[in-house]
Design a protein around this motif. Structure first.
Motif, PDB file in Angstrom:
ATOM      1  N   GLU A 528       0.846  -1.196   0.000  1.00 27.19           N
ATOM      2  CA  GLU A 528       0.000   0.000   0.000  1.00 27.19           C
ATOM      3  C   GLU A 528       0.879   1.243   0.000  1.00 27.19           C
ATOM      4  N   THR A 529       0.412   2.288  -0.692  1.00 26.97           N
ATOM      5  CA  THR A 529       1.126   3.566  -0.705  1.00 26.97           C
ATOM      6  C   THR A 529       0.174   4.701  -0.363  1.00 26.97           C
ATOM      7  N   VAL A 530       0.666   5.627   0.451  1.00 23.88           N
ATOM      8  CA  VAL A 530       0.007   6.911   0.655  1.00 23.88           C
ATOM      9  C   VAL A 530       1.032   7.971   0.278  1.00 23.88           C
ATOM     10  N   ALA A 531       0.707   8.835  -0.648  1.00 27.06           N
ATOM     11  CA  ALA A 531       1.625   9.885  -1.094  1.00 27.06           C
ATOM     12  C   ALA A 531       0.991  11.236  -0.802  1.00 27.06           C
ATOM     13  N   VAL A 575      -4.209  -8.195   3.299  1.00 22.89           N
ATOM     14  CA  VAL A 575      -4.532  -6.915   2.649  1.00 22.89           C
ATOM     15  C   VAL A 575      -4.283  -5.800   3.655  1.00 22.89           C
ATOM     16  N   TYR A 576      -3.547  -4.787   3.220  1.00 23.13           N
ATOM     17  CA  TYR A 576      -3.265  -3.639   4.085  1.00 23.13           C
ATOM     18  C   TYR A 576      -3.845  -2.375   3.467  1.00 23.13           C
ATOM     19  N   GLY A 577      -4.303  -1.474   4.316  1.00 18.19           N
ATOM     20  CA  GLY A 577      -4.773  -0.182   3.866  1.00 18.19           C
ATOM     21  C   GLY A 577      -4.201   0.924   4.732  1.00 18.19           C
ATOM     22  N   ALA A 578      -4.128   2.136   4.195  1.00 19.00           N
ATOM     23  CA  ALA A 578      -3.573   3.267   4.943  1.00 19.00           C
ATOM     24  C   ALA A 578      -4.084   4.572   4.356  1.00 19.00           C
ATOM     25  N   ASP A 579      -4.094   5.606   5.188  1.00 19.00           N
ATOM     26  CA  ASP A 579      -4.456   6.937   4.715  1.00 19.00           C
ATOM     27  C   ASP A 579      -3.979   7.960   5.740  1.00 19.00           C
ATOM     28  N   ILE A 580      -3.942   9.235   5.324  1.00 16.92           N
ATOM     29  CA  ILE A 580      -3.536  10.333   6.195  1.00 16.92           C
ATOM     30  C   ILE A 580      -4.705  11.299   6.330  1.00 16.92           C
ATOM     31  N   ASP A 581      -4.982  11.729   7.571  1.00 22.41           N
ATOM     32  CA  ASP A 581      -6.048  12.710   7.750  1.00 22.41           C
ATOM     33  C   ASP A 581      -5.494  14.122   7.633  1.00 22.41           C
ATOM     34  N   SER A 582      -6.365  15.092   7.728  1.00 20.91           N
ATOM     35  CA  SER A 582      -5.981  16.487   7.499  1.00 20.91           C
ATOM     36  C   SER A 582      -5.056  17.045   8.571  1.00 20.91           C
ATOM     37  N   GLY A 584      -2.445  15.314   9.796  1.00 16.46           N
ATOM     38  CA  GLY A 584      -1.137  14.682   9.718  1.00 16.46           C
ATOM     39  C   GLY A 584      -1.027  13.406  10.525  1.00 16.46           C
ATOM     40  N   TRP A 585      -2.117  12.691  10.669  1.00 18.64           N
ATOM     41  CA  TRP A 585      -2.108  11.390  11.336  1.00 18.64           C
ATOM     42  C   TRP A 585      -2.253  10.301  10.289  1.00 18.64           C
ATOM     43  N   LEU A 586      -1.326   9.336  10.357  1.00 18.57           N
ATOM     44  CA  LEU A 586      -1.336   8.212   9.436  1.00 18.57           C
ATOM     45  C   LEU A 586      -2.066   7.038  10.085  1.00 18.57           C
ATOM     46  N   TYR A 587      -3.058   6.492   9.382  1.00 21.48           N
ATOM     47  CA  TYR A 587      -3.816   5.331   9.844  1.00 21.48           C
ATOM     48  C   TYR A 587      -3.408   4.123   8.999  1.00 21.48           C
ATOM     49  N   THR A 588      -3.094   2.991   9.642  1.00 21.52           N
ATOM     50  CA  THR A 588      -2.775   1.771   8.901  1.00 21.52           C
ATOM     51  C   THR A 588      -3.530   0.598   9.516  1.00 21.52           C
ATOM     52  N   THR A 589      -4.082  -0.241   8.646  1.00 21.91           N
ATOM     53  CA  THR A 589      -4.813  -1.410   9.130  1.00 21.91           C
ATOM     54  C   THR A 589      -3.835  -2.544   9.451  1.00 21.91           C
ATOM     55  N   TYR A 590      -4.213  -3.359  10.423  1.00 24.59           N
ATOM     56  CA  TYR A 590      -3.421  -4.529  10.800  1.00 24.59           C
ATOM     57  C   TYR A 590      -4.392  -5.676  11.025  1.00 24.59           C
ATOM     58  N   ALA A 591      -4.629  -6.444   9.956  1.00 23.38           N
ATOM     59  CA  ALA A 591      -5.665  -7.466   9.959  1.00 23.38           C
ATOM     60  C   ALA A 591      -5.491  -8.537  11.031  1.00 23.38           C
ATOM     61  N   PRO A 592      -4.267  -9.037  11.281  1.00 27.23           N
ATOM     62  CA  PRO A 592      -4.146 -10.135  12.251  1.00 27.23           C
ATOM     63  C   PRO A 592      -4.689  -9.789  13.638  1.00 27.23           C
ATOM     64  N   ILE A 596      -6.292  -0.937  14.035  1.00 27.75           N
ATOM     65  CA  ILE A 596      -5.788   0.158  13.203  1.00 27.75           C
ATOM     66  C   ILE A 596      -4.781   0.925  14.047  1.00 27.75           C
ATOM     67  N   TYR A 597      -3.568   1.051  13.521  1.00 23.32           N
ATOM     68  CA  TYR A 597      -2.528   1.805  14.217  1.00 23.32           C
ATOM     69  C   TYR A 597      -2.478   3.228  13.661  1.00 23.32           C
ATOM     70  N   THR A 598      -2.189   4.174  14.529  1.00 22.85           N
ATOM     71  CA  THR A 598      -2.072   5.575  14.107  1.00 22.85           C
ATOM     72  C   THR A 598      -0.680   6.094  14.451  1.00 22.85           C
ATOM     73  N   TYR A 599      -0.161   6.969  13.574  1.00 25.30           N
ATOM     74  CA  TYR A 599       1.169   7.545  13.748  1.00 25.30           C
ATOM     75  C   TYR A 599       1.092   9.044  13.467  1.00 25.30           C
ATOM     76  N   ASN A 600       1.747   9.822  14.291  1.00 23.53           N
ATOM     77  CA  ASN A 600       1.805  11.263  14.063  1.00 23.53           C
ATOM     78  C   ASN A 600       2.946  11.549  13.093  1.00 23.53           C
ATOM     79  N   VAL A 601       2.607  11.831  11.844  1.00 18.55           N
ATOM     80  CA  VAL A 601       3.629  12.097  10.826  1.00 18.55           C
ATOM     81  C   VAL A 601       3.631  13.569  10.418  1.00 18.55           C
ATOM     82  N   SER A 602       3.043  14.432  11.248  1.00 16.79           N
ATOM     83  CA  SER A 602       3.018  15.863  10.918  1.00 16.79           C
ATOM     84  C   SER A 602       4.422  16.440  10.876  1.00 16.79           C
TER      85      SER A 602
END
Length: 695
Positions: A528-531, A575-582, A584-592, A596-602
């Motif tokens: 998965e890519t988020v750009a 299957v993995y998914g990810a997105d960034i909110d307005s 600057g928080w990155l959300y990534t799914t972790y199926a096992p 959903i993990y969140t990361y501060n990427v601001s």
């Protein structure tokens, strides 16, 4: 009006059949009309910003041709004489400055042969690292006034024949770095060679290696010049054969470290860490960039090969040996002096070679073993602070779409040859990733559509492309697709992400080597890519790899260096998914773990490892993708309810959107132009739903 000043009178001196008219001063009363004007001032005055393309050029630049780099008359130095200055044949003040750090407040004094006093010929507020400079002597073109050391003013009349034979020059500089280097007794001559160009010398030394070799040898020479180093070496016993009772005299060691009036000819080795002996001094690229304490603090190969240059082989502890051997003693001392900012060039941040130099393949970003902070370094690279996420596009802007894409929208496709895997959109383009496979035959493609007035037109099936004269295709099963408006990213299972121009669809570069691994240019598969915001986030099997979008160049093909990364999670092929909110928080799914993990990427610190922010969001069903808009978070799940909205604070379900569309097998999603684009793998379609349906 009259003022008190100094009156100029003329004296004539003759040299080599050339007349120089020198005027010196007496106190007298003169009129304003007799004062030297500003245009008559002869001093070459160069400010911090005064180095331009017309008077200077980078020295040992990355594009320096071999005929210059390996010409000892053009590129060599005594390591304690970084400034080579002269009056050249073109009647210019000319210098080559080999310093890896800037030098400030440097004055050049001139002296006419036969005249006792020096006069101020030039002054440089600051000389940048590795700079070549030239400027015509002003007195060759017009009469000029100069100030002597005693404060007198002299006029040198115009002389188009003024040359080095007429002038002696000297340099005065109290810059700390300049004095540190020029006052040390270590005076080894440094030259560069491509050597044989074959075998262990197959890859020639590059200018970036040359710049780093000068920094290291300056540091090493300064270290060997210190009484503290001599005392340290005297505290150990060194021997040249396998009998520790047969010791080398201490003074012999100290004398050989200094290599008085000696020469080192630098080269680059491949296949071996280094080669040394006599004047030969070669190391591999990793050693050129890793010797600083704030890199990997590893200088042992430099000192190992220097032991050979001192005349010792492998049969004692002058090259090998335990913690009490010469190589290890020197490495520890070098690292300590680097950490304490004692060495002339104590930090990798002065040259920034990993990031700015043309190299064969070293990682561009590498975590510092030790952090060195300093205002001068901060002025060079902006400081050891996080780089902020750039402006994020608003996915709720634009005209929403309501449509469906299936195989009938693609010329030549059949139901069997089209299985949508992922989708993204930007502007009037919609990109659909196809991972269909029929009886072992793959039909991998990116199906590109153009939209106008709510209708789609198929533009291209991207299945192959040309790069460096060869035809390429997707090297593994495609897993994800994303677009940042300028570039299109396609992930595949074979640890590679292909990058294309989003409009022309021309290939740009590849992230990942195509072989899975944890190296700085590798990913462990790619899902998965988020750009967004000037960064690219690629979710692999273990972690999220973070890249600087500026590094995505053709030259970096399969060698794009990871800028930072998240902490690793356990591996799972899902299957993995990810997105960034307005925000600057990155959300990534972790199926096992149904999380959903969140990361501060601001704000992201170079080479950092980002931990998840707080507690992971726990769901009751398995999440496979996530999208964010207007502070809202939608989640695709692998079982009913297929599409839900969650509270971003705790992961609890806010609403079930099963009624919006009856997904049979919802996997990947994206949001753009006020539309949710979603892939229903069960029905083998892509559906576009206006966000108003989720109010």
């Amino acid at each position: 009006m009259q003022i008190k000043t100094k009156l100029l009178h003329t004296v004539v001196l003759l040299f080599f059949s050339t007349s120089l008219f020198i005027s010196c001063t007496d106190d007298s009363t003169v009129t304003d009309n007799n004062k030297p004007t500003e245009s008559e001032q002869g001093i070459i005055q160069i400010s911090k910003d005064g180095f331009t393309e017309s008077n200077s050029a980078p020295l040992l630049a990355d594009n320096e041709p071999d005929e210059v780099l390996f010409n000892q008359k053009m590129r060599s130095l005594r390591i304690n004489q970084p400034l080579q200055i002269e009056i050249n044949e073109q009647q210019e003040l000319y210098f080559k400055y080999y310093g890896p750090r800037k030098t400030t407040d440097l004055t050049v004094w001139g002296q006419i042969i036969g005249y006792d006093e020096e006069f101020k010929l030039a002054h440089f507020d600051e000389i940048p690292p590795f700079t070549e400079f030239h400027q015509k002597l002003p007195a060759t073109e017009a009469s000029k006034v100069y100030q002597t050391r005693s404060g007198k003013k002299i006029r040198i009349e115009k002389n188009p024949y003024l040359s080095a034979a007429d002038l002696k020059i000297s340099v005065e500089c109290n810059d700390k770095f300049y004095k540190q280097v020029t006052e040390m007794p270590y005076n080894v001559r440094v030259e560069f060679s491509a050597y044989s160009g074959s075998g262990s010398w197959a890859y020639k030394i590059l200018p970036a290696h040359c710049r780093e070799s000068i920094a290291f040898i300056m540091n090493m020479g300064w270290m060997f010049s210190q009484e503290r180093t001599k005392d340290t070496l005297n505290a150990y016993s060194f021997y040249a054969n396998n009998d520790p009772s047969s010791l080398i005299p201490k003074q012999t060691i100290l004398d050989r470290t200094m290599r008085k009036n000696g020469t080192l000819v630098l080269g680059h080795t491949s296949g071996v860490n280094g080669l040394g002996g006599g004047n030969t001094y070669g190391v591999a690229e990793w050693q050129f960039v890793s010797h600083y304490a704030d890199d990997s603090a590893d200088s042992h190969t430099f000192f190992h090969e220097y032991g050979h240059c001192m005349g010792y082989g492998h049969d004692g502890n002058m090259t090998y040996g335990d913690s009490k051997g010469f190589t290890e003693v020197c490495r520890r001392l070098y690292t300590e002096m680097s950490r304490n900012k004692e060495l002339p060039v104590y930090s990798r941040r002065f040259l920034g070679t990993r990031k700015n130099g043309k190299l064969y393949g070293s990682e561009k970003y590498l975590s510092s073993r030790y952090v060195i902070e300093d205002p001068e370094l901060d002025a060079i690279d902006g400081g050891l602070v996080g780089r902020k996420l750039g402006e994020l596009s608003d996915p709720t802007k634009g005209t929403p779409l309501s449509l469906t894409i299936d195989y009938t929208k693609i010329p030549g496709a059949t139901e069997a040859t089209f299985t949508p895997k992922d989708v993204c959109a930007s502007g009037n383009r919609v990109y659909v990733l196809n991972d269909a496979s029929v009886n072992g035959t793959t039909h991998f493609s990116v199906e590109v559509f153009s939209e106008a007035d709510g209708k789609l037109t198929h533009l291209k099936s991207l299945k192959e492309w040309s790069f460096r004269g060869a035809t390429q295709t997707f090297i593994g099963t495609p897993k994800g697709i994303a677009c940042d408006g300028e570039r299109l990213f396609v992930n595949n299972i074979n640890s590679r992400t292909d990058v294309f121009d989003a409009r022309s669809l021309e290939f740009i570069t590849a992230i990942g080597t195509g072989n899975w691994g944890d190296g700085g240019t590798q990913t462990v598969h790619a899902y998965e890519t988020v750009a967004a915001g000037g960064f690219v986030f690629i979710k692999d099997k273990k972690k999220v790899n973070i890249y600087d979008a500026n590094d995505l160049t053709p030259d970096a093909y399969t060698r794009v260096s990871r800028f930072a990364q998240t902490e690793r999670l356990s591996e799972a092929d899902v299957v993995y998914g990810a997105d960034i909110d307005s925000k600057g928080w990155l959300y990534t799914t972790y199926a096992p773990g149904k999380k959903i993990y969140t990361y501060n990427v601001s704000s992201i610190l170079e080479s950092s490892i980002l931990p998840p922010a707080g507690t992971a969001l726990s769901l009751t069903k398995t999440p496979v993708d996530v999208v964010c808009f207007n502070s809202r978070v939608l989640v695709a799940q692998n079982s009913a309810p297929r599409l839900i909205e969650i509270d971003p604070a705790n992961g609890t379900t806010v609403k079930d959107y099963s009624s919006v569309y009856a997904f049979k097998n919802l996997e990947k999603m994206s949001v753009a132009r006020a539309t949710l684009f979603a892939v229903d793998r069960g029905n083998k379609i892509v559906i576009a739903i206006p966000l108003t349906q989720f109010n």
